[in-house]
Design a protein around this motif. Structure first.
Motif, PDB file in Angstrom:
ATOM      1  N   UNK A   1      18.804  -0.481   3.743  1.00  0.00           N
ATOM      2  CA  UNK A   1      18.157   0.731   3.259  1.00  0.00           C
ATOM      3  C   UNK A   1      17.019   1.085   4.211  1.00  0.00           C
ATOM      4  N   UNK A   2      17.058   2.240   4.863  1.00  0.00           N
ATOM      5  CA  UNK A   2      16.083   2.570   5.903  1.00  0.00           C
ATOM      6  C   UNK A   2      14.780   3.199   5.403  1.00  0.00           C
ATOM      7  N   UNK A   3      14.539   3.236   4.085  1.00  0.00           N
ATOM      8  CA  UNK A   3      13.369   3.940   3.557  1.00  0.00           C
ATOM      9  C   UNK A   3      12.080   3.197   3.886  1.00  0.00           C
ATOM     10  N   UNK A   4      11.088   3.983   4.346  1.00  0.00           N
ATOM     11  CA  UNK A   4       9.742   3.440   4.537  1.00  0.00           C
ATOM     12  C   UNK A   4       8.733   4.528   4.268  1.00  0.00           C
ATOM     13  N   UNK A   5       7.530   4.090   3.886  1.00  0.00           N
ATOM     14  CA  UNK A   5       6.399   4.990   3.671  1.00  0.00           C
ATOM     15  C   UNK A   5       5.362   4.708   4.731  1.00  0.00           C
ATOM     16  N   UNK A   6       4.674   5.736   5.184  1.00  0.00           N
ATOM     17  CA  UNK A   6       3.595   5.547   6.150  1.00  0.00           C
ATOM     18  C   UNK A   6       2.519   6.596   5.997  1.00  0.00           C
ATOM     19  N   UNK A   7       1.272   6.139   5.907  1.00  0.00           N
ATOM     20  CA  UNK A   7       0.133   7.041   5.845  1.00  0.00           C
ATOM     21  C   UNK A   7      -0.243   7.505   7.240  1.00  0.00           C
TER      22      UNK A   7
ATOM     23  N   UNK B   1      -3.038   6.906   3.631  1.00  0.00           N
ATOM     24  CA  UNK B   1      -3.606   5.574   3.798  1.00  0.00           C
ATOM     25  C   UNK B   1      -2.593   4.491   3.481  1.00  0.00           C
ATOM     26  N   UNK B   2      -3.043   3.501   2.728  1.00  0.00           N
ATOM     27  CA  UNK B   2      -2.210   2.356   2.371  1.00  0.00           C
ATOM     28  C   UNK B   2      -1.045   2.800   1.481  1.00  0.00           C
ATOM     29  N   UNK B   3       0.102   2.120   1.649  1.00  0.00           N
ATOM     30  CA  UNK B   3       1.310   2.412   0.880  1.00  0.00           C
ATOM     31  C   UNK B   3       1.958   1.098   0.462  1.00  0.00           C
TER      32      UNK B   3
ATOM     33  N   UNK C   1      12.483   1.945  -6.257  1.00  0.00           N
ATOM     34  CA  UNK C   1      12.244   3.340  -6.624  1.00  0.00           C
ATOM     35  C   UNK C   1      10.787   3.569  -7.020  1.00  0.00           C
ATOM     36  N   UNK C   2      10.037   2.480  -7.245  1.00  0.00           N
ATOM     37  CA  UNK C   2       8.615   2.578  -7.565  1.00  0.00           C
ATOM     38  C   UNK C   2       7.826   2.412  -6.277  1.00  0.00           C
ATOM     39  N   UNK C   3       7.039   3.438  -5.949  1.00  0.00           N
ATOM     40  CA  UNK C   3       6.286   3.486  -4.689  1.00  0.00           C
ATOM     41  C   UNK C   3       4.856   3.914  -4.971  1.00  0.00           C
ATOM     42  N   UNK C   4       3.952   3.481  -4.084  1.00  0.00           N
ATOM     43  CA  UNK C   4       2.536   3.815  -4.217  1.00  0.00           C
ATOM     44  C   UNK C   4       2.015   4.354  -2.890  1.00  0.00           C
ATOM     45  N   UNK C   5       1.192   5.385  -2.956  1.00  0.00           N
ATOM     46  CA  UNK C   5       0.531   5.911  -1.768  1.00  0.00           C
ATOM     47  C   UNK C   5      -0.949   6.081  -2.085  1.00  0.00           C
ATOM     48  N   UNK C   6      -1.743   6.114  -1.035  1.00  0.00           N
ATOM     49  CA  UNK C   6      -3.170   6.391  -1.177  1.00  0.00           C
ATOM     50  C   UNK C   6      -3.562   7.424  -0.134  1.00  0.00           C
ATOM     51  N   UNK C   7      -4.656   8.106  -0.402  1.00  0.00           N
ATOM     52  CA  UNK C   7      -5.292   8.878   0.655  1.00  0.00           C
ATOM     53  C   UNK C   7      -6.783   8.762   0.512  1.00  0.00           C
TER      54      UNK C   7
END
Length: 166
Positions: free
Chosen positions: A7-13, A39-41, A49-55
């Motif tokens: 699965x190629x999914x990634x998060x990046x701030x 910011x941090x993810x 399917x549960x993801x977190x992001x910050x700014x």
């Protein structure tokens, strides 16, 4: 990074450009999922399917649908004056439902996958300066380290600590 094999999914701030979710293998553009200064993810390794992001400052968001929609779970006890511009957040490697967030104190959310902005517990006393880094042990599920004011601190009961027991 999504922990599922293949699965190629990634998060990046990204500064000034929000947080992006990349869903395709190889080079390519991502989709902006939250705004401002990303910011941090984190992606829940038991439920990707549960993801977190910050700014910037104290803002934190959660998605439970693979990053399509995000809800605000910002700690309402925090303000811009007691956090860093890009404020540390970490997911517990032993329990992905538990998140830690920095300010001039350490904060813990024991069931991050549910609820709104409430649910944050103060885990330490005021450290006299901002916490700049958080690291959780993968071998001892109770142990957490954090840096503040030029010192490194060891918190042996991170998942149950409170500001009265420090």
């Amino acid at each position: 990074v999504d922990p599922r094999p293949g699965n190629p999914i990634l998060l990046g701030g990204t500064q000034d450009n929000g947080t992006h979710k990349l869903s395709s293998a190889g080079l390519g553009a991502g989709d902006r999922v939250t705004g401002a200064d990303g910011g941090f993810c984190a992606i829940d390794y038991n439920d990707p399917d549960t993801m977190y992001t910050t700014f910037q400052y104290q803002s934190m968001f959660r998605s439970r649908d693979g990053g399509n929609n995000f809800a605000n779970i910002t700690n309402t006890a925090l303000g811009q004056n007691d956090v860093l511009f890009i404020n540390p957040m970490e997911m517990d490697p032993n329990n992905p439902l538990r998140l830690y967030m920095a300010s001039d104190r350490l904060w813990r959310r024991n069931n991050a996958a549910s609820g709104g902005p409430g649910g944050w517990s103060q885990a330490t006393v005021n450290m006299g300066g901002n916490i700049t880094a958080i690291a959780l042990s993968q071998s001892d599920p109770n142990l957490l380290y954090f840096g503040a004011s030029g010192s490194v601190y060891r918190l042996p009961d991170a998942h149950i600590s409170n500001f009265n027991s420090q």
